[in-house]
Design a protein around this motif. Structure first.
Motif, PDB file in Angstrom:
ATOM      1  N   ASP A 480       0.813  -1.449   0.147  1.00 39.26           N
ATOM      2  CA  ASP A 480       0.125  -0.479   0.152  1.00 39.26           C
ATOM      3  C   ASP A 480       0.700   0.964  -0.253  1.00 39.26           C
ATOM      4  O   ASP A 480       1.889   1.330   1.090  1.00 39.26           O
ATOM      5  N   THR A 485      -6.882   5.189  -1.832  1.00 39.18           N
ATOM      6  CA  THR A 485      -7.182   3.420  -2.177  1.00 39.18           C
ATOM      7  C   THR A 485      -7.134   4.640  -3.916  1.00 39.18           C
ATOM      8  O   THR A 485      -7.959   4.962  -4.868  1.00 39.18           O
ATOM      9  N   LEU A 508      -5.688  -3.689  -2.857  1.00 37.57           N
ATOM     10  CA  LEU A 508      -4.460  -2.830  -2.093  1.00 37.57           C
ATOM     11  C   LEU A 508      -4.449  -4.179  -0.350  1.00 37.57           C
ATOM     12  O   LEU A 508      -3.261  -4.727  -0.447  1.00 37.57           O
ATOM     13  N   TYR A 524      -0.075   2.361  -9.364  1.00 36.61           N
ATOM     14  CA  TYR A 524      -0.919   2.771  -8.720  1.00 36.61           C
ATOM     15  C   TYR A 524      -1.611   4.178  -9.959  1.00 36.61           C
ATOM     16  O   TYR A 524      -1.285   4.652  -9.911  1.00 36.61           O
TER      17      TYR A 524
END
Length: 526
Positions: A480, A485, A508, A524
């Protein structure tokens, strides 16, 4: 000791719980990854390759479908149906040839694919802008695909300006440029830059006028010349004058040192090394930093000091310290897998190595150059070449096969193959775009067989992590980056069986698999 899985800060306060960590530490098969996006390092400016030497032949003599497909592999940023069409190079190195190709067999350079063409006729000195046609083809393609950083580099002055009438030297440690030609050589380089701007719409960001001056280049294998530091200074002074006289925005990229240690020591190259101290130290009689056109960048090649993990790290740590103290940025402008200095404990050897083994070593050099030396730009040497003498993919990204075979006539056309070195470079170049900043990223258990680095986009909406797993066993990680998010998480794997294979990561909490002997990029998007 407290460990956080990919937190944006490192804290071990007894009464503070990191808000982004899972309530229960996941049971990982292997290492945790720690990320601190607030601790930043260098901004990445480009990933490059050069057009020496075969691109001029391919672009001139090979069929349109072949050379167009090669250009797509090098420059395209498109991912179609989960398959990248290319590696999205963000920079391109254009060789300003000395003219050995124009001379043909009279050049003294035996292999036609090691000769370089010149806009300047070797006999008359007349300029012919129809020369270097194949290089111009790929230069135009690079611009069309959105490449916006271009370096024009020279290995040898044009033949009419040389002392021996050759594009390789017979002057030993001194320059092959005639004493009365320094201003003319400088004006020639800026005239070419002006022509490329006006006729092709390509802005040459940097002119790199001298290549690996620490070598004599007195063999007839390829173009080149040695340069004394005093001679280099004289040429830079003239080039600065010419750039300013023509109102070019082009900067001078200096160094192209044959190895990193020549940046900070003389070694056995007295009068031709210790680049930082001689050329960028205030008070030095050779200080080129005073010239307005000289970029605050030093260029060096990553050859030779790459034989094992300890040497890779220790030398690049010293490079980072020395370059930082000089107030400069570092460009790594040439690497391919030269020599035989590689540790048998870390590399299986060329005879037994697979194409992927060589590509994994490429990743190790890229990683240490970026994550230890703080290079702002990274370049592979030859973008495409022939495979001969069992060299495998040590010296190219794209393998070229002449119609009559590897030792056949290169002017008669042929076919191409994208190899593992191309795709592993793509694990970096396609995703770490100009303007991305390297951030702190630590892998528990990081070492020669397992390493990675992280990069954040300027708007902080994209985070890129690049992992290399040189071991035979797969690893499972859960990461993460601590930026909220993500809208999507995608991984791209290059291995023996995959070329930037795209795979969606659910969220994640999903473990990401790093296959054995693979390079994996995780993207990401927020």
């Amino acid at each position: 000791m407290c460990v956080i899985v990919a937190a944006t800060f490192f804290a071990c306060q007894k009464d503070v719980q990191p808000t982004i960590a899972p309530s229960k530490k996941p049971q990982l098969n292997d290492s945790d990854v720690l990320i601190d996006t607030k601790t930043t390092y260098q901004q990445i400016e480009s990933f490059m390759a050069s057009d020496a030497w075969m691109p001029n032949i391919v672009g001139t003599y090979w069929d349109e479908n072949t050379k167009s497909a090669i250009a797509e592999l090098l420059f395209s940023k498109e991912v179609a149906n989960g398959t990248p069409k290319g590696i999205g190079l963000s920079g391109w190195r254009f060789l300003l040839g000395g003219g050995s190709f124009n001379q043909g067999s009279n050049s003294g350079i035996a292999l036609v694919d090691r000769r370089s063409e010149s806009f300047m006729d070797p006999q008359t000195g007349a300029i012919d802008w129809t020369k270097q046609k194949g290089q111009l083809y790929f230069l135009d393609k690079a611009k069309t695909y959105g490449v916006d950083q271009f370096v024009m580099f020279s290995n040898s002055p044009p033949i009419p300006m040389t002392k021996n009438g050759r594009a390789y030297s017979s002057s030993g440690a001194s320059s092959n440029l005639r004493d009365d030609q320094y201003d003319d050589f400088a004006d020639y380089m800026t005239s070419v830059a002006t022509h490329l701007r006006d006729a092709h719409g390509v802005n040459i960001n940097y002119i790199s006028p001298i290549n690996e001056p620490q070598y004599n280049w007195d063999g007839a294998g390829q173009e080149g010349s040695g340069w004394q530091n005093t001679e280099s200074f004289k040429l830079i002074e003239e080039l600065d004058r010419s750039i300013r006289a023509k109102n070019l925005t082009t900067k001078i990229l200096f160094g192209e040192s044959a190895a990193y240690n020549y940046l900070y020591e003389d070694a056995d190259k007295d009068g031709r090394a210790n680049v930082l101290n001689n050329f960028f130290r205030e008070g030095s009689s050779l200080n080129i930093g005073k010239f307005p056109s000289v970029a605050k960048v030093v260029a060096a090649h990553s050859y030779w000091l790459d034989g094992n993990w300890n040497v890779l790290n220790s030398t690049r740590e010293r490079v980072q310290q020395q370059v930082s103290q000089a107030g400069l940025k570092l460009y790594q402008t040439e690497w391919s897998m030269l020599g035989d200095q590689f540790s048998p404990n870390e590399f299986i050897g060329f005879e037994q190595a697979s194409y992927m083994d060589i590509a994994l070593y490429l990743s190790k050099v890229i990683h240490t150059d970026l994550a230890v030396a703080n290079a702002a730009s990274w370049s592979f040497w030859t973008s495409m070449d022939l495979e001969r003498w069992s060299h495998k993919n040590r010296f190219y990204l794209i393998r070229l096969r002449p119609t009559a075979g590897d030792y056949g006539d290169v002017l008669a056309g042929g076919t191409y193959e994208a190899t593992k070195t191309l795709w592993v470079l793509g694990n970096y170049s396609l995703f770490i775009r100009p303007g991305y900043t390297r951030v702190k990223m630590e892998l528990n258990g990081q070492g020669e067989s397992y390493f990675g680095s992280g990069y954040l986009s300027p708007d902080q909406k994209t985070f890129i992590a690049v992992y290399t797993n040189k071991s035979s066993e797969a690893k499972q990680i859960q990461v993460d980056p601590g930026l909220g998010t993500p809208k999507s998480i995608m991984s791209y794997t290059t291995s023996e069986t995959a070329n930037l294979r795209e795979q969606s990561v659910a969220n994640l909490q999903t473990a990401i698999s790093l296959a054995g002997k693979s390079v994996v990029t995780v993207k990401y998007v927020y």
